[in-house]
Write an enzyme that holds these catalytic residues in place. Sequence first.
Site, PDB file in Angstrom:
ATOM      1  N   SER A  16     -57.934 -42.490   6.671  1.00  0.00           N
ATOM      2  CA  SER A  16     -58.242 -42.085   5.300  1.00  0.00           C
ATOM      3  C   SER A  16     -58.620 -43.292   4.459  1.00  0.00           C
ATOM      4  O   SER A  16     -58.136 -44.406   4.696  1.00  0.00           O
ATOM      5  CB  SER A  16     -57.004 -41.417   4.701  1.00  0.00           C
ATOM      6  OG  SER A  16     -57.131 -41.311   3.313  1.00  0.00           O
ATOM      7  N   TYR A  33     -47.461 -41.240   2.810  1.00  0.00           N
ATOM      8  CA  TYR A  33     -48.576 -40.649   3.574  1.00  0.00           C
ATOM      9  C   TYR A  33     -49.590 -41.737   3.943  1.00  0.00           C
ATOM     10  O   TYR A  33     -49.983 -41.885   5.102  1.00  0.00           O
ATOM     11  CB  TYR A  33     -49.260 -39.537   2.760  1.00  0.00           C
ATOM     12  CG  TYR A  33     -50.614 -39.155   3.330  1.00  0.00           C
ATOM     13  CD1 TYR A  33     -50.705 -38.448   4.523  1.00  0.00           C
ATOM     14  CD2 TYR A  33     -51.801 -39.532   2.689  1.00  0.00           C
ATOM     15  CE1 TYR A  33     -51.939 -38.119   5.069  1.00  0.00           C
ATOM     16  CE2 TYR A  33     -53.036 -39.210   3.220  1.00  0.00           C
ATOM     17  CZ  TYR A  33     -53.106 -38.510   4.404  1.00  0.00           C
ATOM     18  OH  TYR A  33     -54.338 -38.204   4.941  1.00  0.00           O
ATOM     19  N   LYS A  41     -50.949 -43.565   7.728  1.00  0.00           N
ATOM     20  CA  LYS A  41     -52.324 -43.785   8.200  1.00  0.00           C
ATOM     21  C   LYS A  41     -52.525 -45.264   8.527  1.00  0.00           C
ATOM     22  O   LYS A  41     -53.122 -45.622   9.549  1.00  0.00           O
ATOM     23  CB  LYS A  41     -53.341 -43.334   7.148  1.00  0.00           C
ATOM     24  CG  LYS A  41     -53.343 -41.835   6.912  1.00  0.00           C
ATOM     25  CD  LYS A  41     -53.813 -41.069   8.128  1.00  0.00           C
ATOM     26  CE  LYS A  41     -53.709 -39.567   7.964  1.00  0.00           C
ATOM     27  NZ  LYS A  41     -53.896 -38.829   9.207  1.00  0.00           N
TER      28      LYS A  41
HETATM   29  P1  NAD Z   1     -54.794 -29.644   7.704  1.00  0.00           P
HETATM   30  O1  NAD Z   1     -53.373 -29.649   7.293  1.00  0.00           O
HETATM   31  O2  NAD Z   1     -55.642 -28.507   7.279  1.00  0.00           O
HETATM   32  O3  NAD Z   1     -54.891 -29.772   9.298  1.00  0.00           O
HETATM   33  C1  NAD Z   1     -53.945 -30.468  10.067  1.00  0.00           C
HETATM   34  C2  NAD Z   1     -53.525 -29.560  11.213  1.00  0.00           C
HETATM   35  O4  NAD Z   1     -52.565 -30.249  12.020  1.00  0.00           O
HETATM   36  C3  NAD Z   1     -52.859 -28.270  10.742  1.00  0.00           C
HETATM   37  O5  NAD Z   1     -53.480 -27.157  11.381  1.00  0.00           O
HETATM   38  C4  NAD Z   1     -51.402 -28.412  11.168  1.00  0.00           C
HETATM   39  O6  NAD Z   1     -50.825 -27.172  11.504  1.00  0.00           O
HETATM   40  C5  NAD Z   1     -51.528 -29.356  12.350  1.00  0.00           C
HETATM   41  N1  NAD Z   1     -50.324 -30.159  12.615  1.00  0.00           N
HETATM   42  C6  NAD Z   1     -49.593 -30.887  11.738  1.00  0.00           C
HETATM   43  N2  NAD Z   1     -48.570 -31.492  12.366  1.00  0.00           N
HETATM   44  C7  NAD Z   1     -48.674 -31.149  13.676  1.00  0.00           C
HETATM   45  C8  NAD Z   1     -47.894 -31.460  14.824  1.00  0.00           C
HETATM   46  N3  NAD Z   1     -46.806 -32.224  14.757  1.00  0.00           N
HETATM   47  N4  NAD Z   1     -48.284 -30.943  16.019  1.00  0.00           N
HETATM   48  C9  NAD Z   1     -49.380 -30.140  16.105  1.00  0.00           C
HETATM   49  N5  NAD Z   1     -50.129 -29.808  15.052  1.00  0.00           N
HETATM   50  C10 NAD Z   1     -49.779 -30.312  13.843  1.00  0.00           C
HETATM   51  O7  NAD Z   1     -55.432 -31.020   7.229  1.00  0.00           O
HETATM   52  P2  NAD Z   1     -56.962 -31.495   7.200  1.00  0.00           P
HETATM   53  O8  NAD Z   1     -57.378 -31.554   5.784  1.00  0.00           O
HETATM   54  O9  NAD Z   1     -57.756 -30.716   8.163  1.00  0.00           O
HETATM   55  O10 NAD Z   1     -56.790 -32.976   7.714  1.00  0.00           O
HETATM   56  C11 NAD Z   1     -56.894 -33.330   9.076  1.00  0.00           C
HETATM   57  C12 NAD Z   1     -56.527 -34.804   9.233  1.00  0.00           C
HETATM   58  O11 NAD Z   1     -57.377 -35.590   8.392  1.00  0.00           O
HETATM   59  C13 NAD Z   1     -55.095 -35.125   8.818  1.00  0.00           C
HETATM   60  O12 NAD Z   1     -54.579 -36.098   9.704  1.00  0.00           O
HETATM   61  C14 NAD Z   1     -55.260 -35.701   7.424  1.00  0.00           C
HETATM   62  O13 NAD Z   1     -54.227 -36.595   7.103  1.00  0.00           O
HETATM   63  C15 NAD Z   1     -56.598 -36.420   7.551  1.00  0.00           C
HETATM   64  N6  NAD Z   1     -57.281 -36.591   6.263  1.00  0.00           N
HETATM   65  C16 NAD Z   1     -57.517 -35.499   5.462  1.00  0.00           C
HETATM   66  C17 NAD Z   1     -58.152 -35.669   4.233  1.00  0.00           C
HETATM   67  C18 NAD Z   1     -58.372 -34.491   3.324  1.00  0.00           C
HETATM   68  O14 NAD Z   1     -58.621 -34.699   2.133  1.00  0.00           O
HETATM   69  N7  NAD Z   1     -58.336 -33.253   3.791  1.00  0.00           N
HETATM   70  C19 NAD Z   1     -58.550 -36.949   3.829  1.00  0.00           C
HETATM   71  C20 NAD Z   1     -58.315 -38.030   4.665  1.00  0.00           C
HETATM   72  C21 NAD Z   1     -57.683 -37.845   5.887  1.00  0.00           C
END
Ligand code: NAD
Length: 337
Positions: free
Chosen positions: A124, A149, A153
Amino acid sequence: MAVLITGGCGYIGSHTVVELKNAGFDIVVLDNFYNSKPEALRRVRELVKGDFPFYECDIRDAEGLRRIFKENSIEVVIHFAGLKAVGESVTIPLEYFENNVGGTVTLCKAMSEAGCKKMVFSSSATVYGMNNPSPLKEDMPVGAVTNPYGRTKYFIEEILGDLCKSDSEWTAVCLRYFNPIGAHQSGTIGEDPNGIPNNLMPYISQVAIGKLDKLPVFGNDYDTHDGTGVRDYIHVVDLALGHLRALEYALEHTGWEAINLGTGTGYSVLDLINAFEKANGVRVPHYFTSRREGDVAVCYSDPSKAERLLGWKAARGIEEMCRDTWRWQSKNPRGYE
Ligand code: NAD
Ligand code: UDP
């Protein structure tokens, strides 16, 4: 040879699954449904008109992971699974470290054991912290993060760096996402936050549909063109396509790399509200309130490394991001419920 996608039922994961499958990749999807619903998986399967193996599994479950690697010939992992709510991470930091950091270590061990040593990781822009000026470049110092958080990362990036140093067969491509918004153009999959959204775009769309009253704008006294915070919003489908390029890069290279995925353009909160109203012919009532702790005034990417290394560039503009968000929100006022 297949690609394992952890967290493949979440917001970014589900869009990436669609693009990978459409591009002809063999995929295996894993999720524990902590922050997603089986309905998202059902709709993804419907969209791609094809099936793929799915495992309801936690990345902290070493046995479960072993089974997945045994039953499938996995060459590379795209690792989305993780907890992502900044505010919550301040309240329950240990859950974040256990899930995100601990889970990634368990996953990497299972991968090494199975001889699969290539990972594309969801990092991120938050790793750039408070002290770097935008446009943010990959060689700027990272780690001065403002919450647990962000620290997960940063730690994971470092762990993957150490792993690549210890074993020259390992590849880790850390994709530093800026602000993903938008939805698949079909309007059938999109972002479905639990409760009151923390992020700006889902808040805007829930106000527009009447689910929430008014949008609080956090601060109008920043040193920006209109006083509100500036971010680099990127269409989630562009982001998903960035993963395809990163995957191809990972298959051909070894070692550790950090790459920004952003557009390089910053929009303020008011810019986004105006763009949303104009694109969709709706109103987004809002009011100004105090700054949110930990927010920076301006955060946007220098996306040139992604273009140079991956041959990838975001193609979808702010109007398309707003239209696609609204199509998803208005077709699914209650998300996947
Ligand atoms: P999201 O919460 O929609 O998707 C994450 C998925 O991981 C979910 O379906 C959740 O059920 C699953 N999950 C969580 N912990 C788990 C575990 N221990 N075992 C198996 N599954 C697990 O989030 P997103 O927005 O799709 O983000 C995906 C990734 O990108 C994350 O790592 C997030 O930190 C990163 N990210 C997101 C953003 C954003 O703004 N959406 C920005 C930067 C980075
Ligand atoms: N923001 C806002 N009201 C909200 C949510 C966010 O004014 O209800 C602002 C926030 O202060 C920031 C921008 O919108 O300037 C993007 O916030 P978001 O939480 O979506 O992303 P991040 O801060 O993680 O970049």
